[in-house]
Design a protein around this motif. Sequence first.
Motif, PDB file in Angstrom:
ATOM      1  N   GLY A  99      73.657  22.572  63.112  1.00 59.91           N
ATOM      2  CA  GLY A  99      73.691  23.902  62.528  1.00 59.91           C
ATOM      3  C   GLY A  99      72.510  24.263  61.652  1.00 59.91           C
ATOM      4  O   GLY A  99      72.483  25.348  61.079  1.00 59.91           O
ATOM      5  N   SER A 102      70.330  27.155  63.382  1.00 58.46           N
ATOM      6  CA  SER A 102      71.028  28.450  63.352  1.00 58.46           C
ATOM      7  C   SER A 102      71.121  28.975  61.923  1.00 58.46           C
ATOM      8  O   SER A 102      70.982  30.183  61.694  1.00 58.46           O
ATOM      9  CB  SER A 102      72.407  28.361  64.002  1.00 58.46           C
ATOM     10  OG  SER A 102      73.221  27.432  63.343  1.00 58.46           O
ATOM     11  N   ILE A 105      67.821  30.582  61.208  1.00 62.56           N
ATOM     12  CA  ILE A 105      67.714  31.869  61.904  1.00 62.56           C
ATOM     13  C   ILE A 105      68.518  32.926  61.152  1.00 62.56           C
ATOM     14  O   ILE A 105      68.021  34.036  60.897  1.00 62.56           O
ATOM     15  CB  ILE A 105      68.183  31.747  63.366  1.00 62.56           C
ATOM     16  CG1 ILE A 105      67.191  30.898  64.161  1.00 62.56           C
ATOM     17  CG2 ILE A 105      68.335  33.135  63.999  1.00 62.56           C
ATOM     18  CD1 ILE A 105      67.683  30.498  65.546  1.00 62.56           C
ATOM     19  N   TYR A 106      69.738  32.595  60.773  1.00 62.96           N
ATOM     20  CA  TYR A 106      70.553  33.553  60.024  1.00 62.96           C
ATOM     21  C   TYR A 106      69.942  33.854  58.656  1.00 62.96           C
ATOM     22  O   TYR A 106      70.087  34.965  58.134  1.00 62.96           O
ATOM     23  CB  TYR A 106      72.000  33.082  59.906  1.00 62.96           C
ATOM     24  CG  TYR A 106      72.777  33.337  61.178  1.00 62.96           C
ATOM     25  CD1 TYR A 106      73.168  34.635  61.532  1.00 62.96           C
ATOM     26  CD2 TYR A 106      73.089  32.303  62.040  1.00 62.96           C
ATOM     27  CE1 TYR A 106      73.862  34.872  62.706  1.00 62.96           C
ATOM     28  CE2 TYR A 106      73.776  32.538  63.229  1.00 62.96           C
ATOM     29  CZ  TYR A 106      74.161  33.826  63.551  1.00 62.96           C
ATOM     30  OH  TYR A 106      74.837  34.078  64.720  1.00 62.96           O
ATOM     31  N   LEU A 134      70.630  27.402  72.012  1.00 62.77           N
ATOM     32  CA  LEU A 134      70.999  27.971  70.713  1.00 62.77           C
ATOM     33  C   LEU A 134      70.634  29.451  70.662  1.00 62.77           C
ATOM     34  O   LEU A 134      71.458  30.276  70.276  1.00 62.77           O
ATOM     35  CB  LEU A 134      70.291  27.233  69.567  1.00 62.77           C
ATOM     36  CG  LEU A 134      70.356  27.937  68.202  1.00 62.77           C
ATOM     37  CD1 LEU A 134      71.796  28.060  67.719  1.00 62.77           C
ATOM     38  CD2 LEU A 134      69.473  27.240  67.202  1.00 62.77           C
ATOM     39  N   TYR A 135      69.417  29.789  71.054  1.00 60.86           N
ATOM     40  CA  TYR A 135      68.950  31.168  70.968  1.00 60.86           C
ATOM     41  C   TYR A 135      69.846  32.123  71.744  1.00 60.86           C
ATOM     42  O   TYR A 135      70.073  33.254  71.315  1.00 60.86           O
ATOM     43  CB  TYR A 135      67.513  31.287  71.460  1.00 60.86           C
ATOM     44  CG  TYR A 135      66.511  30.443  70.705  1.00 60.86           C
ATOM     45  CD1 TYR A 135      66.779  29.937  69.426  1.00 60.86           C
ATOM     46  CD2 TYR A 135      65.282  30.129  71.256  1.00 60.86           C
ATOM     47  CE1 TYR A 135      65.861  29.163  68.745  1.00 60.86           C
ATOM     48  CE2 TYR A 135      64.345  29.365  70.584  1.00 60.86           C
ATOM     49  CZ  TYR A 135      64.646  28.883  69.332  1.00 60.86           C
ATOM     50  OH  TYR A 135      63.730  28.122  68.658  1.00 60.86           O
ATOM     51  N   LYS A 137      72.894  32.002  71.969  1.00 64.44           N
ATOM     52  CA  LYS A 137      74.118  32.224  71.189  1.00 64.44           C
ATOM     53  C   LYS A 137      73.905  33.151  69.999  1.00 64.44           C
ATOM     54  O   LYS A 137      74.840  33.804  69.553  1.00 64.44           O
ATOM     55  CB  LYS A 137      74.673  30.886  70.684  1.00 64.44           C
ATOM     56  CG  LYS A 137      75.169  29.984  71.783  1.00 64.44           C
ATOM     57  CD  LYS A 137      75.564  28.629  71.228  1.00 64.44           C
ATOM     58  CE  LYS A 137      75.900  27.685  72.376  1.00 64.44           C
ATOM     59  NZ  LYS A 137      76.003  26.310  71.919  1.00 64.44           N
ATOM     60  N   VAL A 138      72.684  33.200  69.468  1.00 62.81           N
ATOM     61  CA  VAL A 138      72.442  33.951  68.234  1.00 62.81           C
ATOM     62  C   VAL A 138      71.603  35.216  68.438  1.00 62.81           C
ATOM     63  O   VAL A 138      71.363  35.956  67.490  1.00 62.81           O
ATOM     64  CB  VAL A 138      71.777  33.062  67.152  1.00 62.81           C
ATOM     65  CG1 VAL A 138      72.671  31.877  66.805  1.00 62.81           C
ATOM     66  CG2 VAL A 138      70.392  32.594  67.581  1.00 62.81           C
TER      67      VAL A 138
END
Length: 151
Positions: A99, A102, A105-106, A134-135, A137-138
Amino acid sequence: MSLTIRFVTRQDYDQWLPLWDGYNAFYGRSGPTALAPAITAMTWQRFFDAYEPVHGLVAESDGKLLGITNYLFHRSTTAIEPSCYLQDLFTLEAARGKGVASALIYGVYERAKLAGSPRVYWQTHETNTTAQSLYDKVAERSGFIVYRKIF
């Protein structure tokens, strides 16, 4: 794992540099193709210059940096608000899948919203399938293909 996403500080340099070097090595910029030391020094300095649009975040757990992301704001011909380009993202190998990426990114998403930016975008190499999982998903794939000319 307790994780904090925060702006990079001058005191982070000794832990930031190996992450920066790891990121560059991942993309083939090491040894004879390494970035010039002046580029690394300028990137570091830009984080602390209020007039620069370049920013750095770190992911920290128990005093140890696990990842970095660097992003910048720029103007666009298709919007009044600034666009946010997430340029660099890297985590320690031991931190992957936990995590950290992510969360970084957040963290950029939050800073972009605070700056009034309606979008964050980035690119990755087509072979970086682990990151793409991952990308996907976000964010959403834009469908654009990047062209460049190096002089």
